[in-house]
Motif scaffolding. Structure first.
Motif, mmCIF file in Angstrom:
data_model
loop_
_atom_site.group_PDB
_atom_site.id
_atom_site.type_symbol
_atom_site.label_atom_id
_atom_site.label_comp_id
_atom_site.label_asym_id
_atom_site.label_seq_id
_atom_site.Cartn_x
_atom_site.Cartn_y
_atom_site.Cartn_z
ATOM 1 N N GLU A 1 0.791 -1.269 0.027
ATOM 2 C CA GLU A 1 0.097 -0.132 0.228
ATOM 3 C C GLU A 1 0.731 1.251 0.229
ATOM 4 O O GLU A 1 0.604 2.067 -0.768
ATOM 5 N N LEU A 2 1.924 1.225 0.751
ATOM 6 C CA LEU A 2 2.727 2.344 0.740
ATOM 7 C C LEU A 2 3.593 2.596 -0.542
ATOM 8 O O LEU A 2 3.669 3.715 -0.700
ATOM 9 N N LEU A 3 3.996 1.604 -1.169
ATOM 10 C CA LEU A 3 4.659 1.491 -2.281
ATOM 11 C C LEU A 3 3.746 1.531 -3.574
ATOM 12 O O LEU A 3 3.919 0.535 -4.127
ATOM 13 N N ASP A 4 2.897 2.440 -3.564
ATOM 14 C CA ASP A 4 1.974 2.336 -4.629
ATOM 15 C C ASP A 4 2.243 2.976 -5.919
ATOM 16 O O ASP A 4 3.458 3.079 -6.063
ATOM 17 N N GLU A 5 1.504 3.247 -6.897
ATOM 18 C CA GLU A 5 1.758 3.775 -8.362
ATOM 19 C C GLU A 5 2.532 5.212 -8.056
ATOM 20 O O GLU A 5 3.304 5.493 -8.813
ATOM 21 N N HIS A 6 2.280 5.745 -7.025
ATOM 22 C CA HIS A 6 2.745 7.262 -6.819
ATOM 23 C C HIS A 6 4.338 6.969 -6.601
ATOM 24 O O HIS A 6 4.979 7.611 -7.195
ATOM 25 N N ALA A 7 4.452 6.066 -5.371
ATOM 26 C CA ALA A 7 6.006 5.953 -5.360
ATOM 27 C C ALA A 7 6.539 5.149 -6.359
ATOM 28 O O ALA A 7 7.968 5.419 -6.733
ATOM 29 N N ASP A 8 6.277 4.420 -7.247
ATOM 30 C CA ASP A 8 6.666 3.985 -8.549
ATOM 31 C C ASP A 8 7.291 5.262 -9.361
ATOM 32 O O ASP A 8 8.266 5.244 -9.951
ATOM 33 N N ARG A 9 6.375 6.141 -9.464
ATOM 34 C CA ARG A 9 6.798 7.036 -10.202
ATOM 35 C C ARG A 9 7.790 8.032 -9.669
ATOM 36 O O ARG A 9 8.742 8.513 -10.373
ATOM 37 N N VAL A 10 7.934 8.197 -8.252
ATOM 38 C CA VAL A 10 8.904 8.710 -7.283
ATOM 39 C C VAL A 10 10.181 8.201 -7.835
ATOM 40 O O VAL A 10 11.184 8.965 -8.075
ATOM 41 N N LEU A 11 10.164 6.914 -7.696
ATOM 42 C CA LEU A 11 11.483 6.122 -8.142
ATOM 43 C C LEU A 11 11.913 6.274 -9.247
ATOM 44 O O LEU A 11 13.129 6.392 -9.718
ATOM 45 N N LEU A 12 11.123 6.150 -10.552
ATOM 46 C CA LEU A 12 11.449 6.311 -11.750
ATOM 47 C C LEU A 12 12.185 7.662 -12.035
ATOM 48 O O LEU A 12 13.225 7.798 -12.823
ATOM 49 N N GLU A 13 11.509 8.678 -11.369
ATOM 50 C CA GLU A 13 11.844 10.147 -11.779
ATOM 51 C C GLU A 13 13.066 10.240 -10.987
ATOM 52 O O GLU A 13 14.233 10.907 -11.494
ATOM 53 N N ALA A 14 13.443 9.749 -9.683
ATOM 54 C CA ALA A 14 14.760 9.868 -9.085
ATOM 55 C C ALA A 14 15.774 9.113 -9.822
ATOM 56 O O ALA A 14 16.875 9.726 -9.678
ATOM 57 N N ALA A 15 15.511 7.992 -10.417
ATOM 58 C CA ALA A 15 16.546 7.610 -11.074
ATOM 59 C C ALA A 15 17.099 8.279 -12.177
ATOM 60 O O ALA A 15 18.270 8.204 -12.470
ATOM 61 N N GLU A 16 16.319 8.756 -12.909
ATOM 62 C CA GLU A 16 16.618 9.676 -13.905
ATOM 63 C C GLU A 16 17.452 10.781 -13.395
ATOM 64 O O GLU A 16 18.625 11.266 -14.073
ATOM 65 N N VAL A 17 17.051 11.422 -12.707
ATOM 66 C CA VAL A 17 17.853 12.666 -11.897
ATOM 67 C C VAL A 17 19.150 12.236 -11.273
ATOM 68 O O VAL A 17 20.013 12.815 -11.306
ATOM 69 N N SER A 18 19.130 11.105 -10.584
ATOM 70 C CA SER A 18 20.170 10.525 -10.117
ATOM 71 C C SER A 18 21.495 10.286 -11.153
ATOM 72 O O SER A 18 22.550 10.655 -10.976
ATOM 73 N N ALA A 19 20.941 9.616 -12.354
ATOM 74 C CA ALA A 19 21.960 9.638 -13.505
ATOM 75 C C ALA A 19 22.495 10.989 -14.005
ATOM 76 O O ALA A 19 23.713 10.887 -14.495
#
Length: 488
Positions: A105-123
Motif C-alpha cells: 500500500e505504501l509503495l503504490d503507483e505514486h511511489a513507482d513514479r517517484v522512484l522512476l523520476e529519481a533514477a533519471e535525476v540520479s543519473a
C-alpha cells in the motif's frame, strides 16, 4: 549539529566545488541553451570554456535567431538509465504477510513514479535523496518523496550518511533571497527560514513568515524540532554510481556525464549546428542585375522579396552577356556531418558506460532476451553496478517508512527491513521461454514447480504451490497410484 549560523556563506565553501560540478550537469540535462551559455561563459575567464560552442560570446542581434543547436543526448542517457533500472518496478518484500500487504500500500503507483523520476535525476546529477514524509491532510500514511542532489548538504561518517540538510529557495527579490532549510537527523527534523543574499545565508526569521514553513509550526515539539519517534534517519542517499572521479574520496556518486562525455556532447552540438548552417546557406538565392528589380521611387530603393530569394543586386546592364538571373546554391555536406554525429553519439554512450545497441546504434533483426543482453553487455554491467548502489537506499527508506507508519500510529504492525529485488532489464520472449521449458520437460529435467516459477518469477510460494496443484489436477498427475503398496 544544528542548522547553520546566521551570516554563513552560501553555499558552504566545502560543498561549493561539488555543487558547481552539478550545475554544469544540470545545464546539460535541462537542455536549455541559455543555461548552457550561462554556465560556460562563467567558466570562460578561468578555463577553456571560451573554446566550447556554448562558451563563445554571442552578442544578441535584433531579428537574428540563435544558430547554435542543442541535441538532448544528456537527457536521453539519463532517461535510458532510469528505464534500464525501473523497466519493471523493484520488488520489496518482508517475511510477515500482513506487513507485506501494508508495504504494498505504501509503495503504490505514486511511489513507482517517484522512484522512476529519481533514477533519471540520479543519473544526470550523480545522486538523489529519498525522503520519508507525512501529511495528515493527504492521508494516514507516510509518503515517499525525493530531493535532488543539488539541493542538499549531506554529512557522512565512514561512508554512511548520518545527517542531511535540504534547502529550497522560496523567494528572490533583487538581491534578497528567502530560503527554507530542513535538517534531518536521527529521531528529529529541524526547520529554519533564512533571509539573506545569493551568496550569504543571512539571518533566521520566524517560520510563520512564509506559508511553506508556517504549516510545520504546529508539529514542532518542545525542542523546536519535529520529533519522528524513530531512531533511523528519515532520508537516504542514493548515489548513481561510484567512484566520483573528479572529487576522489568523496562519498557522492558521479553523473553519467562526468568526464569526457560533456566535451563530446559539446562537439555533437557543434556538429549539428554546422549541419544546420549548411542547410541555411544552401537555400537557393537569385542574383539579378539592378534593372530586374522594381524601383520604389526616388530615395525608396528597389523592391525585393521578403524571404530574400533575391539576395543581392549587381550594377550590370541587363542586356550585357551573362548578366541575367543567376542562381547561387551551396552544397550540403550530409554524409560528413552524419558520420561525425554518429561517431560522437557512440562515444558519448560508451563514455557513460552503455552499449551502442541500447540506443539503437547497432541495428539488427528481432532477437530474444538472451541475444539482446549479449548485444547490450556493457549496459547490463552498468545496470548491475547501479542496482548495487540503489538497493541499500531503497531498503533504508522503506524501513524508515514502515517505522514511521508504526511510530505515528498509522499501523500497529512491527516493522522490519525489506529485501530488495530488481526485475530483469529485458523481458524474456514468451515463445522462447515456452520452447525452453518444453525441451527440458521432454528430457525430464525440470519439475512442474520450477516451470511455474520460471513463468511467474514474482509469485510467492503459496501462489506457486496452488498453481502446481491445479496443473496436476488438470493433467491427471494428481490421481493417486491405484496399485496397493507392495512390500517385498
Amino acid at each position: 549539529m544544528p542548522l547553520p549560523d546566521n551570516g554563513a556563506p552560501w553555499p558552504p565553501r566545502q560543498w561549493a566545488p561539488a555543487l558547481a560540478e552539478m550545475a554544469v550537469d544540470d545545464a546539460w540535462y535541462s537542455g536549455d541553451p541559455k543555461r548552457l551559455a550561462t554556465v560556460y561563459r562563467g567558466q570562460a575567464q578561468r578555463s577553456d570554456g571560451r573554446r566550447r560552442l556554448w562558451g563563445r560570446d554571442r552578442t544578441p542581434v535584433p531579428g537574428r535567431r540563435e544558430n547554435r543547436l542543442h541535441i538532448p543526448m544528456p537527457a536521453d542517457v539519463a532517461r535510458k538509465s532510469a528505464s534500464l533500472l525501473f523497466g519493471e518496478s523493484p520488488r520489496l518484500t518482508v517475511s510477515d504477510t500482513t506487513l507485506q500487504g501494508r508495504l504494498d500500500e505504501l509503495l503504490d503507483e505514486h511511489a513507482d513514479r517517484v522512484l522512476l523520476e529519481a533514477a533519471e535525476v540520479s543519473a544526470a546529477l550523480g545522486g538523489v535523496y529519498l525522503v520519508a514524509a507525512w501529511d495528515a491532510e493527504i492521508g494516514p500514511r507516510p509518503l515517499l518523496t525525493s530531493v535532488h542532489a543539488d539541493a542538499a548538504l549531506p554529512e557522512f561518517r565512514y561512508g554512511r550518511m548520518v545527517a542531511v540538510t535540504f534547502w529550497e529557495e522560496l523567494e528572490r527579490t533583487g538581491a534578497t533571497v528567502l530560503r527554507r532549510l530542513e535538517r534531518h537527523e536521527r529521531g528529529r527534523i529541524e526547520h529554519g527560514l533564512y533571509l539573506g543574499t545569493p551568496d550569504n545565508l543571512g539571518r533566521t526569521v520566524p517560520l510563520t513568515e512564509h506559508p511553506t514553513t508556517a504549516a510545520v509550526v504546529d508539529s514542532l515539539g518542545p525542542s523546536g524540532t519535529v520529533e519522528t519517534g524513530i531512531g533511523q534517519l528519515t532520508a537516504a542517499y542514493w548515489p548513481n554510481i561510484g567512484p566520483n572521479r573528479v572529487h576522489r574520496g568523496s562519498p557522492l556518486g558521479r553523473s553519467d556525464l562526468q568526464g569526457p562525455a560533456r566535451d563530446l556532447c559539446d562537439a555533437l552540438d557543434e556538429t549539428w549546428s554546422s549541419w544546420m548552417r549548411d542547410i541555411r546557406l544552401a537555400r537557393a538565392r537569385l542574383i539579378v542585375p539592378a534593372g530586374y528589380l522594381r524601383d520604389r521611387g526616388p530615395g525608396q530603393g528597389a523592391a525585393f522579396d521578403e524571404d530574400r530569394e533575391v539576395w543581392a543586386t549587381l550594377d550590370i546592364p541587363p542586356t550585357e552577356a551573362g548578366a541575367g538571373i543567376t542562381m547561387n546554391q551551396f552544397a550540403i555536406r550530409v554524409e560528413e556531418h552524419k558520420a561525425t554525429s554518429d561517431a560522437l553519439v557512440r562515444q558519448i554512450v560508451e563514455a557513460a558506460g552503455y552499449s551502442p545497441s541500447t540506443f539503437g546504434l547497432d541495428g539488427g533483426p528481432a532477437a530474444t532476451a538472451t541475444e539482446v543482453e549479449a548485444r547490450a553487455h556493457d549496459s547490463m554491467v552498468t545496470r548491475k553496478a547501479k542496482v548495487r548502489y540503489a538497493s541499500p537506499a531503497l531498503a533504508d527508506i522503506t524501513e524508515a517508512l514502515l517505522q514511521l507508519d508504526h511510530a505515528l500510529g498509522f499501523s500497529t504492525l512491527t516493522p522490519e527491513r525489506p529485501a530488495v529485488a530488481f526485475g530483469p532489464a529485458v523481458a524474456e520472449d514468451p515463445t522462447s521461454t515456452a520452447q525452453t521449458l518444453s525441451l527440458l520437460a521432454q528430457a525430464q529435467a525440470i519439475s512442474t514447480e520450477t516451470k511455474v516459477r520460471t513463468v511467474h518469477p514474482d509469485w510467492d510460494a503459496d501462489d506457486v504451490a496452488a498453481e502446481v496443484q491445479r496443473i496436476h489436477a488438470e493433467t491427471g498427475q494428481a490421481v493417486p497410484d491405484p496399485a496397493p503398496d507392495f512390500v517385498s
